[in-house]
Design an enzyme around this catalytic site. Structure first.
Site, PDB file in Angstrom:
ATOM      1  N   ASP A  74       0.805  -1.224   0.000  1.00 49.47           N
ATOM      2  CA  ASP A  74       0.000   0.000   0.000  1.00 49.47           C
ATOM      3  C   ASP A  74       0.837   1.273   0.000  1.00 49.47           C
ATOM      4  O   ASP A  74       2.057   1.234   0.189  1.00 49.47           O
ATOM      5  CB  ASP A  74      -0.954  -0.016   1.211  1.00 49.47           C
ATOM      6  CG  ASP A  74      -0.266  -0.450   2.504  1.00 49.47           C
ATOM      7  OD1 ASP A  74       0.976  -0.433   2.555  1.00 49.47           O
ATOM      8  OD2 ASP A  74      -0.964  -0.805   3.460  1.00 49.47           O
ATOM      9  N   ASN A 142      -6.974  -2.619  14.350  1.00 51.30           N
ATOM     10  CA  ASN A 142      -8.389  -2.901  14.055  1.00 51.30           C
ATOM     11  C   ASN A 142      -8.542  -4.105  13.112  1.00 51.30           C
ATOM     12  O   ASN A 142      -9.601  -4.312  12.549  1.00 51.30           O
ATOM     13  CB  ASN A 142      -9.074  -1.666  13.455  1.00 51.30           C
ATOM     14  CG  ASN A 142      -8.481  -1.272  12.100  1.00 51.30           C
ATOM     15  OD1 ASN A 142      -7.527  -1.912  11.625  1.00 51.30           O
ATOM     16  ND2 ASN A 142      -9.017  -0.250  11.477  1.00 51.30           N
ATOM     17  N   HIS A 144      -6.879  -4.579  10.265  1.00 53.76           N
ATOM     18  CA  HIS A 144      -6.672  -4.337   8.833  1.00 53.76           C
ATOM     19  C   HIS A 144      -5.438  -5.064   8.313  1.00 53.76           C
ATOM     20  O   HIS A 144      -4.492  -5.332   9.051  1.00 53.76           O
ATOM     21  CB  HIS A 144      -6.670  -2.840   8.476  1.00 53.76           C
ATOM     22  CG  HIS A 144      -5.481  -2.048   8.884  1.00 53.76           C
ATOM     23  ND1 HIS A 144      -5.570  -0.769   9.373  1.00 53.76           N
ATOM     24  CD2 HIS A 144      -4.150  -2.321   8.849  1.00 53.76           C
ATOM     25  CE1 HIS A 144      -4.369  -0.300   9.624  1.00 53.76           C
ATOM     26  NE2 HIS A 144      -3.483  -1.225   9.318  1.00 53.76           N
ATOM     27  N   GLU A 149      -9.507  -1.763   5.422  1.00 53.06           N
ATOM     28  CA  GLU A 149     -10.108  -1.482   6.727  1.00 53.06           C
ATOM     29  C   GLU A 149     -11.338  -2.374   6.935  1.00 53.06           C
ATOM     30  O   GLU A 149     -11.843  -2.981   5.981  1.00 53.06           O
ATOM     31  CB  GLU A 149     -10.517  -0.009   6.790  1.00 53.06           C
ATOM     32  CG  GLU A 149      -9.358   0.980   6.612  1.00 53.06           C
ATOM     33  CD  GLU A 149      -8.489   1.136   7.863  1.00 53.06           C
ATOM     34  OE1 GLU A 149      -8.416   0.212   8.692  1.00 53.06           O
ATOM     35  OE2 GLU A 149      -7.861   2.206   7.991  1.00 53.06           O
TER      36      GLU A 149
HETATM   37  C1  GLP Z   1      -0.043   0.091   8.509  1.00 51.30           C
HETATM   38  C2  GLP Z   1       0.121  -0.716   7.225  1.00 51.30           C
HETATM   39  C3  GLP Z   1      -0.098  -2.180   7.457  1.00 51.30           C
HETATM   40  C4  GLP Z   1       0.605  -2.617   8.740  1.00 51.30           C
HETATM   41  C5  GLP Z   1      -0.027  -1.931   9.919  1.00 51.30           C
HETATM   42  C6  GLP Z   1       0.589  -2.289  11.261  1.00 51.30           C
HETATM   43  O1  GLP Z   1      -1.235   0.768   8.600  1.00 51.30           O
HETATM   44  N1  GLP Z   1      -0.701  -0.284   6.155  1.00 51.30           N
HETATM   45  O2  GLP Z   1       0.361  -2.916   6.338  1.00 51.30           O
HETATM   46  O3  GLP Z   1       0.520  -3.994   8.904  1.00 51.30           O
HETATM   47  O4  GLP Z   1       0.064  -0.531   9.742  1.00 51.30           O
HETATM   48  O5  GLP Z   1       1.723  -1.520  11.524  1.00 51.30           O
HETATM   49  P1  GLP Z   1       2.693  -1.681  12.734  1.00 51.30           P
HETATM   50  O6  GLP Z   1       3.605  -2.798  12.399  1.00 51.30           O
HETATM   51  O7  GLP Z   1       3.413  -0.356  12.815  1.00 51.30           O
HETATM   52  O8  GLP Z   1       1.850  -1.944  13.926  1.00 51.30           O
END
Ligand code: GLP
Length: 249
Positions: A74, A142, A144, A149
């Site tokens: 993304d 959440n 995702h 989402e």
């Molecule tokens: C972001 C990314 C996800 C990722 C998530 C968790 O929003 N789009 O791909 O898995 O956050 O991130 P973190 O590893 O910082 O908790």
């Protein structure tokens, strides 16, 4: 509606986030070293940082990534690749620049331009590369995956999405002070992610335990995007004791 088979992930629980990063890096390295044309799906966020650090160290010790092609999940919509909050910038700093991947082989969806065109082109480039062999995945608080989402369709494809306010708040720490987290993003769809041959989901810290519980206990539901992973026969979940403590798999 036709009944689809459900699967459990292959779970490995390790003592610490460091041990998790070492294990996940090992799995990626084995994949890279045993494929003629390894195609990786890559993730951003805080969790995979230690994995990229280990891959960079493996490169310094002799592993080549020259045959690798990669596709990130993304990107924030409206940010150019040099913006400090952009995932393209993160990938450049933490991985692409640290290894010997060929120029143009590390793909990140573009946050600029016409999102519908970009989304179609991104899917086509993944298909041209032969599809994703190993998808590295994190999980949001959440539930995702990528930026899919809650409420996302399980057969969704790469597209522009509106970020949840909770996601914008959680990710604000990754943006320079005084910079707003964008309201939209372009993300691989859940259907796109499920087409990877193999998915390695990584989670550390107790804060992720609820999202993991929602993902793997109870039937898959759009309320928890990661629960779609129960539809994939080859998901490997690597997490630390904190993240795992509500799991009973
Ligand atoms: C972001 C990314 C996800 C990722 C998530 C968790 O929003 N789009 O791909 O898995 O956050 O991130 P973190 O590893 O910082 O908790």
């Amino acid at each position: 509606m036709t009944q689809r088979a459900l699967y459990r992930p292959a779970l490995q629980v390790l003592e610490s986030p460091e041990a998790v990063a070492a294990e996940v890096a090992q799995r990626i390295l084995r994949f890279v070293e045993t494929r003629a044309r390894p195609v990786l799906g890559l993730a951003t966020g805080r969790t995979p940082l230690a994995v990229y650090a280990r891959l960079a160290a493996a490169h310094r010790a002799g592993t080549s990534f020259a045959a690798v092609e990669s596709f990130n999940l993304d990107e924030y919509f409206g940010l150019g690749p040099a913006h400090l909050g952009a995932f393209a910038c993160y990938m450049q700093r933490h991985f692409f620049e640290q290894v010997d991947m060929l120029a143009g082989h590390g793909h990140v969806p573009s946050g600029l331009g016409d999102p519908a065109l970009e989304a179609r082109a991104y899917e086509a480039t993944i298909a041209e590369a032969g599809g994703i062999g190993l998808q590295l995945l994190g999980i949001g608080l959440n539930g995702h995956i990528g930026f899919n989402e809650p409420g996302s369709d399980f057969d969704s494809r790469t597209r522009i999405v509106t970020l949840d306010e909770s996601t914008r708040r959680a990710n604000a720490k990754d943006f320079p002070e005084g910079t707003e987290v964008p309201r939209e993003a372009i993300t691989m769809g859940i259907g796109t992610i499920l087409e990877a041959q193999r998915i390695v989901l990584v989670a550390t810290g107790e804060a992720k335990s609820e999202a993991l519980h929602a993902a793997f206990h109870g039937p898959p539901s759009r309320g928890c995007p990661a629960s779609a992973l129960q539809l994939h026969p080859c998901v490997e979940l690597v997490c630390d004791v904190g993240a795992a403590h509500r799991l009973c798999l």
